[in-house]
Design a protein around this motif. Sequence first.
Motif, mmCIF file in Angstrom:
data_model
loop_
_atom_site.group_PDB
_atom_site.id
_atom_site.type_symbol
_atom_site.label_atom_id
_atom_site.label_comp_id
_atom_site.label_asym_id
_atom_site.label_seq_id
_atom_site.Cartn_x
_atom_site.Cartn_y
_atom_site.Cartn_z
ATOM 1 N N LEU A 1 42.596 33.607 41.249
ATOM 2 C CA LEU A 1 42.367 32.164 41.139
ATOM 3 C C LEU A 1 43.677 31.392 41.119
ATOM 4 O O LEU A 1 43.796 30.311 41.717
ATOM 5 N N TYR A 2 44.702 31.942 40.442
ATOM 6 C CA TYR A 2 45.994 31.264 40.356
ATOM 7 C C TYR A 2 46.616 31.048 41.738
ATOM 8 O O TYR A 2 47.398 30.134 41.930
ATOM 9 N N ARG A 3 46.302 31.916 42.679
ATOM 10 C CA ARG A 3 46.950 31.852 44.000
ATOM 11 C C ARG A 3 46.122 31.094 45.030
ATOM 12 O O ARG A 3 46.518 31.006 46.193
ATOM 13 N N LEU A 4 44.981 30.573 44.632
ATOM 14 C CA LEU A 4 44.147 29.850 45.583
ATOM 15 C C LEU A 4 44.755 28.500 45.923
ATOM 16 O O LEU A 4 45.373 27.855 45.077
ATOM 17 N N PRO A 5 44.543 28.028 47.150
ATOM 18 C CA PRO A 5 45.002 26.679 47.501
ATOM 19 C C PRO A 5 44.064 25.632 46.912
ATOM 20 O O PRO A 5 43.099 25.960 46.217
ATOM 21 N N SER A 6 44.328 24.382 47.201
ATOM 22 C CA SER A 6 43.478 23.300 46.724
ATOM 23 C C SER A 6 42.143 23.304 47.466
ATOM 24 O O SER A 6 42.023 23.855 48.571
ATOM 25 N N VAL A 7 41.140 22.685 46.845
ATOM 26 C CA VAL A 7 39.840 22.543 47.498
ATOM 27 C C VAL A 7 40.013 21.808 48.823
ATOM 28 O O VAL A 7 40.762 20.829 48.914
ATOM 29 N N ARG B 1 35.675 41.030 54.125
ATOM 30 C CA ARG B 1 36.633 39.933 54.132
ATOM 31 C C ARG B 1 35.926 38.645 54.522
ATOM 32 O O ARG B 1 35.019 38.644 55.352
ATOM 33 N N LEU B 2 36.332 37.564 53.897
ATOM 34 C CA LEU B 2 35.799 36.243 54.231
ATOM 35 C C LEU B 2 36.963 35.293 54.487
ATOM 36 O O LEU B 2 37.943 35.285 53.750
ATOM 37 N N ARG B 3 36.826 34.503 55.544
ATOM 38 C CA ARG B 3 37.834 33.491 55.851
ATOM 39 C C ARG B 3 37.114 32.166 56.080
ATOM 40 O O ARG B 3 36.205 32.075 56.898
ATOM 41 N N GLY B 4 37.487 31.161 55.326
ATOM 42 C CA GLY B 4 36.826 29.876 55.456
ATOM 43 C C GLY B 4 37.554 28.803 54.679
ATOM 44 O O GLY B 4 38.742 28.926 54.384
ATOM 45 N N THR B 5 36.830 27.753 54.333
ATOM 46 C CA THR B 5 37.400 26.629 53.595
ATOM 47 C C THR B 5 36.947 26.689 52.149
ATOM 48 O O THR B 5 35.765 26.907 51.870
ATOM 49 N N LEU B 6 37.888 26.521 51.245
ATOM 50 C CA LEU B 6 37.554 26.509 49.826
ATOM 51 C C LEU B 6 36.804 25.211 49.517
ATOM 52 O O LEU B 6 37.381 24.128 49.521
ATOM 53 N N ALA B 7 35.497 25.334 49.280
ATOM 54 C CA ALA B 7 34.657 24.149 49.096
ATOM 55 C C ALA B 7 34.519 23.752 47.640
ATOM 56 O O ALA B 7 34.337 22.573 47.324
ATOM 57 N N GLU B 8 34.586 24.726 46.737
ATOM 58 C CA GLU B 8 34.391 24.427 45.319
ATOM 59 C C GLU B 8 35.102 25.486 44.494
ATOM 60 O O GLU B 8 35.126 26.662 44.844
ATOM 61 N N LYS B 9 35.682 25.046 43.388
ATOM 62 C CA LYS B 9 36.425 25.962 42.512
ATOM 63 C C LYS B 9 36.013 25.681 41.077
ATOM 64 O O LYS B 9 36.376 24.675 40.496
ATOM 65 N N GLN B 10 35.199 26.559 40.523
ATOM 66 C CA GLN B 10 34.705 26.422 39.152
ATOM 67 C C GLN B 10 34.976 27.757 38.462
ATOM 68 O O GLN B 10 34.130 28.639 38.460
ATOM 69 N N PRO B 11 36.190 27.927 37.919
ATOM 70 C CA PRO B 11 36.587 29.252 37.397
ATOM 71 C C PRO B 11 35.522 29.897 36.515
ATOM 72 O O PRO B 11 34.962 29.215 35.662
ATOM 73 N N PRO B 12 35.228 31.202 36.743
ATOM 74 C CA PRO B 12 35.864 32.096 37.718
ATOM 75 C C PRO B 12 35.114 32.177 39.048
ATOM 76 O O PRO B 12 35.329 33.099 39.820
ATOM 77 N N HIS B 13 34.226 31.224 39.318
ATOM 78 C CA HIS B 13 33.478 31.216 40.570
ATOM 79 C C HIS B 13 34.084 30.232 41.556
ATOM 80 O O HIS B 13 34.707 29.251 41.184
ATOM 81 N N LEU B 14 33.861 30.517 42.832
ATOM 82 C CA LEU B 14 34.232 29.565 43.864
ATOM 83 C C LEU B 14 33.215 29.670 44.992
ATOM 84 O O LEU B 14 32.446 30.633 45.082
#
Length: 201
Positions: free
Chosen positions: A35-41, A4-17
């Motif tokens: 990906l559809y359920r991810l919050p904003s960067v 499990r990883l918990r942190g801040t979404l720094a980059e979203k380049q489908p299908p990688h983040l």
Amino acid sequence: MIGRLRGTLAEKQPPHLILDINGLGYEVEVPMTTLYRLPSVGEPVTLHTHLVVREDAHLLYGFAEKRERELFRELIRLNGVGPKLALALMSGLEVDELVRCVQAGDTSALVKVPGVGKKTAERLLVELKDRFKAWETMPSIAPLVVQAAPGVAVSSAESDAVSALVSLGFKPQEASRAIAAVQEPDLSSEELIRRALKGMA
């Protein structure tokens, strides 16, 4: 194993983040359903992960729910199904939809996934049927919450969406046509991908 990883979404380049955890960026590949359920960067996020160790790379795969990760693990245990095909299957179908296909012996949705022909689909149904019996009583995953990224240019979103579909195994021309068929303007790349996949299904 990194579970499990918990942190801040720094980059979203489908299908990688990229997930930033105390200054360390973890590159994670996710299915489109996650990906559809991810919050904003810039927002916090928690992912359930599976680590694949190869001779040339350590690859992290992330999922919004434990149930998605368990499905991924079931799929890659099957003969001839690697992480890429497993992600393609999970990107085209929600967990419950895939379970229903298996229970009903329905190959029609599976053969629309890149890399899955009729024989492969039939084999997957046979091999998964017994494995999925226990899934009937498991709770469903949370409903989709699509968050469009504000300020994203349509051309950039379309380009990202096409790249994501190509990475799933679709041919570039096929991916471009699918994205172009989504007529509504000003959609995020995630929403474009979701509608394109739904249209191809």
